[in-house]
Design a protein around this motif. Structure first.
Motif, PDB file in Angstrom:
ATOM      1  N   THR A 237      11.042  28.303   7.161  1.00  0.00           N
ATOM      2  CA  THR A 237       9.893  28.895   6.569  1.00  0.00           C
ATOM      3  C   THR A 237       9.958  28.649   5.082  1.00  0.00           C
ATOM      4  OG1 THR A 237       8.600  30.927   6.259  1.00  0.00           O
ATOM      5  CG2 THR A 237      10.941  31.202   6.496  1.00  0.00           C
ATOM      6  N   MET A 238       8.864  28.187   4.518  1.00  0.00           N
ATOM      7  CA  MET A 238       8.799  27.985   3.072  1.00  0.00           C
ATOM      8  C   MET A 238       8.605  29.306   2.344  1.00  0.00           C
ATOM      9  SD  MET A 238       6.610  24.471   2.638  1.00  0.00           S
ATOM     10  CE  MET A 238       6.507  24.699   0.877  1.00  0.00           C
ATOM     11  N   CYS A 239       8.510  30.367   3.092  1.00  0.00           N
ATOM     12  CA  CYS A 239       8.299  31.679   2.484  1.00  0.00           C
ATOM     13  C   CYS A 239       9.141  32.702   3.241  1.00  0.00           C
ATOM     14  CB  CYS A 239       6.813  32.020   2.545  1.00  0.00           C
ATOM     15  SG  CYS A 239       6.297  33.295   1.406  1.00  0.00           S
ATOM     16  N   PRO A 240      10.469  32.659   3.028  1.00  0.00           N
ATOM     17  CA  PRO A 240      11.338  33.560   3.776  1.00  0.00           C
ATOM     18  C   PRO A 240      11.194  35.005   3.308  1.00  0.00           C
ATOM     19  CG  PRO A 240      12.608  32.365   2.154  1.00  0.00           C
ATOM     20  CD  PRO A 240      11.214  31.799   2.114  1.00  0.00           C
ATOM     21  N   TRP A 241      11.652  35.926   4.121  1.00  0.00           N
ATOM     22  CA  TRP A 241      11.622  37.339   3.755  1.00  0.00           C
ATOM     23  C   TRP A 241      12.428  37.527   2.473  1.00  0.00           C
ATOM     24  CZ3 TRP A 241       7.748  38.811   6.239  1.00  0.00           C
ATOM     25  CH2 TRP A 241       7.528  38.434   7.555  1.00  0.00           C
TER      26      TRP A 241
ATOM     27  N   ASP B 133       6.183  32.875   8.780  1.00  0.00           N
ATOM     28  CA  ASP B 133       6.057  34.171   9.446  1.00  0.00           C
ATOM     29  C   ASP B 133       5.074  35.041   8.683  1.00  0.00           C
ATOM     30  OD1 ASP B 133       7.958  34.073  11.595  1.00  0.00           O
ATOM     31  OD2 ASP B 133       9.534  34.105  10.091  1.00  0.00           O
ATOM     32  N   GLU B 134       4.335  35.828   9.367  1.00  0.00           N
ATOM     33  CA  GLU B 134       3.431  36.866   8.880  1.00  0.00           C
ATOM     34  C   GLU B 134       3.382  37.022   7.352  1.00  0.00           C
ATOM     35  OE1 GLU B 134       6.216  37.716  10.791  1.00  0.00           O
ATOM     36  OE2 GLU B 134       5.380  37.958  12.787  1.00  0.00           O
ATOM     37  N   ARG B 135       2.786  36.072   6.691  1.00  0.00           N
ATOM     38  CA  ARG B 135       2.697  36.099   5.236  1.00  0.00           C
ATOM     39  C   ARG B 135       1.329  36.567   4.794  1.00  0.00           C
ATOM     40  NH1 ARG B 135       7.433  36.941   4.363  1.00  0.00           N
ATOM     41  NH2 ARG B 135       6.817  36.883   2.207  1.00  0.00           N
ATOM     42  N   THR B 136       1.215  36.925   3.537  1.00  0.00           N
ATOM     43  CA  THR B 136      -0.072  37.353   2.983  1.00  0.00           C
ATOM     44  C   THR B 136      -0.996  36.138   2.867  1.00  0.00           C
ATOM     45  OG1 THR B 136       0.537  36.939   0.677  1.00  0.00           O
ATOM     46  CG2 THR B 136       1.084  39.130   1.597  1.00  0.00           C
ATOM     47  N   PRO B 137      -2.304  36.381   2.841  1.00  0.00           N
ATOM     48  CA  PRO B 137      -3.229  35.263   2.623  1.00  0.00           C
ATOM     49  C   PRO B 137      -2.943  34.528   1.310  1.00  0.00           C
ATOM     50  CG  PRO B 137      -4.424  37.145   3.480  1.00  0.00           C
ATOM     51  CD  PRO B 137      -3.023  37.622   3.175  1.00  0.00           C
TER      52      PRO B 137
END
Length: 177
Positions: free
Chosen positions: A44-48, A102-106
């Motif tokens: 994911t390019m945007c991990p938790w 995963d479930e990221r913001t717009p």
């Protein structure tokens, strides 16, 4: 996040990056041998927590915060996306590749999707979601998979339009429900 990357990243003393795909390649080859695919969802390019890591020129692991829209994010992901796309093309997998989150913001997803398309336009975009797809209006999401607990009438109402556009829309079950 709790899951280690299958691609080893190293940042040399001159600031240039190198990447080792050997673990990733074995994983994809094993999955394909088992009949999985053809899609390859690369998370994911945007991990938790936005935390990412790499190995520096001294062999030490460095953790940094790489929020979408920051110079650290662009540096960390830019050269990688170019190199990764070349690697996937050489393996014959690029047409099956999705950059997934995963479930990221717009806002996060919009930045990342535009960044990917600007830097390495071939991979498709996928997301695991927890809101209806129209909340991501204007973002080209090729594969949208909704968390089962959020599969409701507003979500279902949007599926036919996505199907007409040739976009995949599914649901998934994860650990938390």
């Amino acid at each position: 996040d709790a899951y280690r990357s299958m691609i080893i990243r190293k940042k040399r003393a001159d600031g240039k990056w190198s990447f080792d795909y050997s673990i990733f390649d074995k994983y994809v080859e094993f999955g394909r041998k088992c009949g999985l695919g053809p899609d390859i969802a690369c998370y994911t390019m945007c991990p938790w927590g936005y935390m990412v890591d790499y190995i520096d020129a001294n062999g030490k692991t460095v953790r940094v915060e790489a929020k979408p829209g920051t110079p650290v994010f662009d540096d960390y992901w830019g050269d990688f996306l170019v190199d990764f796309s070349k690697h996937m093309e050489a393996k014959g997998w690029l047409k099956d590749t999705f950059i997934a989150m995963d479930e990221r913001t717009p806002e996060d997803l919009a930045y990342i999707a535009k960044f990917v398309k600007r830097v390495a336009p071939a991979p498709k975009i996928a997301t695991a979601g927890n809101r209806k797809p129209s909340d991501f209006n204007g973002i080209a999401i090729d594969n949208y998979s909704q968390a089962m607990r959020y599969v409701n009438q507003p979500f279902l109402d949007e599926v036919p339009a996505r199907q007409k556009e040739g976009k995949r829309t599914t649901y998934y079950i994860c650990c938390s429900p």
